[in-house]
Design a protein around this motif. Structure first.
Motif, PDB file in Angstrom:
ATOM      1  N   VAL A  49       0.843  -1.193   0.000  1.00 12.05           N
ATOM      2  CA  VAL A  49       0.000   0.000   0.000  1.00 12.05           C
ATOM      3  C   VAL A  49       0.881   1.246   0.000  1.00 12.05           C
ATOM      4  CG1 VAL A  49      -1.822   1.260   1.218  1.00 12.05           C
ATOM      5  CG2 VAL A  49      -1.773  -1.243   1.316  1.00 12.05           C
ATOM      6  N   GLU A  50       0.576   2.180  -0.897  1.00 10.81           N
ATOM      7  CA  GLU A  50       1.219   3.494  -0.918  1.00 10.81           C
ATOM      8  C   GLU A  50       0.136   4.533  -0.659  1.00 10.81           C
ATOM      9  OE1 GLU A  50       3.370   4.209  -4.515  1.00 10.81           O
ATOM     10  OE2 GLU A  50       4.387   2.264  -4.414  1.00 10.81           O
ATOM     11  N   LEU A  51       0.402   5.435   0.295  1.00 15.79           N
ATOM     12  CA  LEU A  51      -0.596   6.423   0.693  1.00 15.79           C
ATOM     13  C   LEU A  51      -0.236   7.825   0.211  1.00 15.79           C
ATOM     14  CD1 LEU A  51      -1.313   5.372   4.386  1.00 15.79           C
ATOM     15  CD2 LEU A  51      -2.686   4.899   2.360  1.00 15.79           C
ATOM     16  N   ASP A  52      -1.263   8.599  -0.035  1.00 16.83           N
ATOM     17  CA  ASP A  52      -1.142  10.018  -0.321  1.00 16.83           C
ATOM     18  C   ASP A  52      -2.092  10.730   0.640  1.00 16.83           C
ATOM     19  OD1 ASP A  52      -0.518  12.448  -1.508  1.00 16.83           O
ATOM     20  OD2 ASP A  52      -2.001  12.202  -3.111  1.00 16.83           O
ATOM     21  N   ASP A  53      -1.528  11.446   1.605  1.00 16.22           N
ATOM     22  CA  ASP A  53      -2.300  12.132   2.647  1.00 16.22           C
ATOM     23  C   ASP A  53      -2.105  13.637   2.472  1.00 16.22           C
ATOM     24  OD1 ASP A  53      -3.643  12.825   5.008  1.00 16.22           O
ATOM     25  OD2 ASP A  53      -1.860  12.511   6.236  1.00 16.22           O
ATOM     26  N   LYS A  54      -3.197  14.360   2.230  1.00 19.85           N
ATOM     27  CA  LYS A  54      -3.105  15.799   1.999  1.00 19.85           C
ATOM     28  C   LYS A  54      -4.152  16.548   2.816  1.00 19.85           C
ATOM     29  CE  LYS A  54      -1.269  15.554  -2.629  1.00 19.85           C
ATOM     30  NZ  LYS A  54      -1.420  15.835  -4.017  1.00 19.85           N
ATOM     31  N   ILE A  55      -3.752  17.754   3.250  1.00 18.85           N
ATOM     32  CA  ILE A  55      -4.685  18.676   3.893  1.00 18.85           C
ATOM     33  C   ILE A  55      -4.678  19.959   3.074  1.00 18.85           C
ATOM     34  CG2 ILE A  55      -5.224  20.022   5.944  1.00 18.85           C
ATOM     35  CD1 ILE A  55      -3.831  17.938   7.622  1.00 18.85           C
ATOM     36  N   ALA A  56      -5.846  20.403   2.660  1.00 16.42           N
ATOM     37  CA  ALA A  56      -5.958  21.628   1.877  1.00 16.42           C
ATOM     38  C   ALA A  56      -6.989  22.551   2.515  1.00 16.42           C
ATOM     39  CB  ALA A  56      -6.363  21.297   0.441  1.00 16.42           C
ATOM     40  N   GLY A  57      -6.632  23.815   2.636  1.00 16.77           N
ATOM     41  CA  GLY A  57      -7.574  24.805   3.139  1.00 16.77           C
ATOM     42  C   GLY A  57      -8.463  25.289   2.014  1.00 16.77           C
ATOM     43  N   PHE A  58      -9.760  25.422   2.284  1.00 26.33           N
ATOM     44  CA  PHE A  58     -10.630  25.901   1.216  1.00 26.33           C
ATOM     45  C   PHE A  58     -11.654  26.932   1.664  1.00 26.33           C
ATOM     46  CE2 PHE A  58     -12.774  22.117   2.722  1.00 26.33           C
ATOM     47  CZ  PHE A  58     -14.115  22.465   2.732  1.00 26.33           C
ATOM     48  N   GLY A  59     -11.867  27.106   2.951  1.00 24.68           N
ATOM     49  CA  GLY A  59     -12.754  28.158   3.434  1.00 24.68           C
ATOM     50  C   GLY A  59     -11.901  29.333   3.871  1.00 24.68           C
ATOM     51  N   VAL A  60     -12.035  30.477   3.186  1.00 24.33           N
ATOM     52  CA  VAL A  60     -11.166  31.610   3.481  1.00 24.33           C
ATOM     53  C   VAL A  60     -12.016  32.831   3.816  1.00 24.33           C
ATOM     54  CG1 VAL A  60      -9.308  33.071   2.601  1.00 24.33           C
ATOM     55  CG2 VAL A  60      -9.446  30.688   1.875  1.00 24.33           C
ATOM     56  N   ARG A  61     -11.657  33.494   4.926  1.00 27.44           N
ATOM     57  CA  ARG A  61     -12.329  34.735   5.319  1.00 27.44           C
ATOM     58  C   ARG A  61     -11.723  35.912   4.557  1.00 27.44           C
ATOM     59  NH1 ARG A  61     -12.292  33.711  11.725  1.00 27.44           N
ATOM     60  NH2 ARG A  61     -14.024  32.247  11.781  1.00 27.44           N
ATOM     61  N   SER A  62     -12.329  37.066   4.730  1.00 24.48           N
ATOM     62  CA  SER A  62     -11.833  38.267   4.050  1.00 24.48           C
ATOM     63  C   SER A  62     -10.432  38.656   4.519  1.00 24.48           C
ATOM     64  CB  SER A  62     -12.804  39.429   4.254  1.00 24.48           C
ATOM     65  OG  SER A  62     -12.944  39.695   5.644  1.00 24.48           O
ATOM     66  N   ASN A  63     -10.036  38.245   5.721  1.00 22.55           N
ATOM     67  CA  ASN A  63      -8.682  38.536   6.217  1.00 22.55           C
ATOM     68  C   ASN A  63      -7.690  37.421   5.852  1.00 22.55           C
ATOM     69  OD1 ASN A  63      -9.459  36.496   7.927  1.00 22.55           O
ATOM     70  ND2 ASN A  63      -9.145  37.640   9.828  1.00 22.55           N
TER      71      ASN A  63
END
Length: 172
Positions: A77-91
């Motif tokens: 088994v080879e894994l690909d683990d990613k975290i991506a931000g997608f909710g962004v405030r005006s700041n």
């Protein structure tokens, strides 16, 4: 009383339809069945990283219920683990993340080193990013644990289908 009789007749009709459609239980025979025996013949190769450790444990937990006579297959088994931000405030502050865990796995027959199954599985989870960094990290870790279990479940189900195909003679 008439409602009870109509429910019973409806259940009987549904049973007849299901029986005629060719559906068969995947784990027929329980722990002594063909699928269970083949799943017990699978050895899981170590997987890199924390996600790999969690995945290997989740796979071992599911496959250890099956007892095979000898190790005939190796699961890589080879894994690909990613975290991506997608909710962004005006700041420009991230408010939501998506953790994605994908696995590419191969089942190798040990007798001749042939890859008999090459497939992928994956899942993702949404994470709220809160003001407490500790809470966010804890949520990310919990998401990884849950994703490992889900992806391992997908892999074991696919291995089960492969084992059933092999038993019926329609596989590789």
């Amino acid at each position: 009383m008439t409602k009870l009789l109509s429910n019973i007749s409806l259940l009987a009709a549904a049973s007849i339809l299901l029986a005629s459609c060719g559906l068969q239980p995947l784990y027929s025979g329980g722990t002594n069945g063909v699928v269970a025996n083949q799943l017990g013949d699978v050895e899981i190769e170590p997987i890199k990283g924390k996600a790999g450790w969690l995945m290997r444990n989740a796979l071992s937990d599911q496959l250890s219920t099956f007892e095979g006579s000898e190790v005939k297959y190796r699961l890589i088994v080879e894994l690909d683990d990613k975290i991506a931000g997608f909710g962004v405030r005006s700041n420009d502050r991230i408010t939501r993340e998506r953790r994605t865990l994908r696995a590419r796995y191969q089942l190798v027959r040990l007798s001749d080193s042939v890859v008999v199954l090459d497939a992928t599985a994956g899942s993702d989870a949404g994470i709220d990013v809160v003001s407490s960094e500790y809470a966010t990290v804890a949520a990310e870790e919990t998401a990884l644990e849950n994703l490992s279990t889900r992806v391992a479940d997908q892999i074991v189900k696919r291995l089960s289908l492969f084992a059933r195909e092999q038993a019926s003679g329609s596989g590789n």
